[in-house]
Design a protein around this motif. Structure first.
Motif, short mmCIF file in Angstrom:
data_model
loop_
_atom_site.label_atom_id
_atom_site.label_comp_id
_atom_site.label_asym_id
_atom_site.label_seq_id
_atom_site.Cartn_x
_atom_site.Cartn_y
_atom_site.Cartn_z
N TRP A 142 -137.22 -42.15 -72.06
CA TRP A 142 -138.28 -43.15 -72.27
C TRP A 142 -139.41 -42.96 -71.28
N SER A 143 -139.90 -41.74 -71.27
CA SER A 143 -140.97 -41.35 -70.36
C SER A 143 -141.81 -40.27 -71.04
N SER A 144 -143.02 -40.14 -70.61
CA SER A 144 -143.87 -39.07 -71.16
C SER A 144 -143.61 -37.73 -70.49
N ALA A 145 -142.69 -37.67 -69.53
CA ALA A 145 -142.42 -36.42 -68.82
C ALA A 145 -142.03 -35.29 -69.77
N ARG A 146 -141.20 -35.57 -70.75
CA ARG A 146 -140.75 -34.52 -71.69
C ARG A 146 -141.93 -33.93 -72.45
N ALA A 147 -142.90 -34.74 -72.79
CA ALA A 147 -144.10 -34.23 -73.47
C ALA A 147 -144.91 -33.35 -72.52
N TYR A 148 -145.02 -33.76 -71.27
CA TYR A 148 -145.77 -32.97 -70.29
C TYR A 148 -145.10 -31.63 -70.01
N LEU A 149 -143.79 -31.60 -70.12
CA LEU A 149 -143.04 -30.38 -69.83
C LEU A 149 -142.83 -29.51 -71.06
#
Length: 165
Positions: A107-114
Motif C-alpha cells: 500500500w505504497s507507491s514504492a513498487r511503482a517507483y521501483l
C-alpha cells in the motif's frame, strides 16, 4: 479500505487538480506527497477524506468521523527536500517494522517507483525519478531508499551491499 482510500484520492485529484507523487497507507495513518498548483489542497483533502469516510461507513453500517483534526502539511521548496520526503514516505513501513524493504509493502507507491508495477494513471512518478538520472532510474531510486535504511541487529535489507569495509 485501502483500495477505497486510493480511489478517493484519485477522484479528488481529478476534481481539484492536485498531483499525487507518493503515498503510503498504514493501519493508523497515511503519508502523501502532493502538489497543488491551483491552491486546492484543503478542498482536495476535505473531498477525499469525506468520500472515503462516507463510503466506508456505509459499507460497514457505521457512522461518524474516521479522522481527527485537520491534516498537516509541509511546504517543500527544494529538490533535496522533495527526494528526502519521498524516501521518508516510502520507508515508513520499514521504519515501523511492517516490511523488510519498501517494495514489500503493498500500500505504497514504492513498487511503482521501483518498476515492479505499473503506476496508476493518477500517480506521477516520472518527475521525481528524473532527478535520479536518465538511465536505470528505478535501480538508482532503490539504492537511494536503501541508503536510508539503518541496519538493525546486523541485518541489512535484501539486495543491499553486505561488505563491512
Amino acid at each position: 479500505d485501502c483500495t477505497l482510500f486510493l480511489e478517493s484520492l484519485a477522484e479528488a485529484s481529478r476534481r481539484y487538480a492536485v498531483e499525487i507523487h507518493c503515498y503510503c497507507l498504514l493501519s493508523n495513518h497515511y503519508h502523501l506527497l502532493v502538489r497543488s498548483r491551483e491552491g486546492g489542497l484543503s478542498d482536495f483533502m476535505r473531498f477525499s477524506m469525506g468520500r472515503f469516510t462516507r463510503v466506508r461507513n456505509v459499507r460497514r453500517a457505521s457512522d461518524g468521523p474516521l479522522f481527527r483534526g485537520r491534516f498537516t502539511s509541509q511546504l517543500i521548496e527544494t529538490e533535496p527536500q522533495l527526494i528526502e520526503c519521498s524516501r521518508y514516505i516510502h520507508l515508513n513501513p520499514v521504519k515501523a517494522s511492517l516490511a523488510a524493504n519498501p517494495q514489500d509493502w503493498g500500500w505504497s507507491s514504492a513498487r511503482a517507483y521501483l518498476g515492479l508495477e505499473r503506476p496508476p494513471a493518477w500517480l506521477i512518478t516520472a518527475e521525481l525519478l528524473a532527478m535520479f538520472g536518465p538511465k536505470d532510474q528505478a535501480t538508482a531510486y532503490l539504492r537511494f531508499l536503501q541508503d536510508g535504511i539503518e541496519p538493525r541487529d546486523g541485518v541489512r535489507p535484501r539486495g543491499s551491499d553486505t561488505s563491512t569495509d
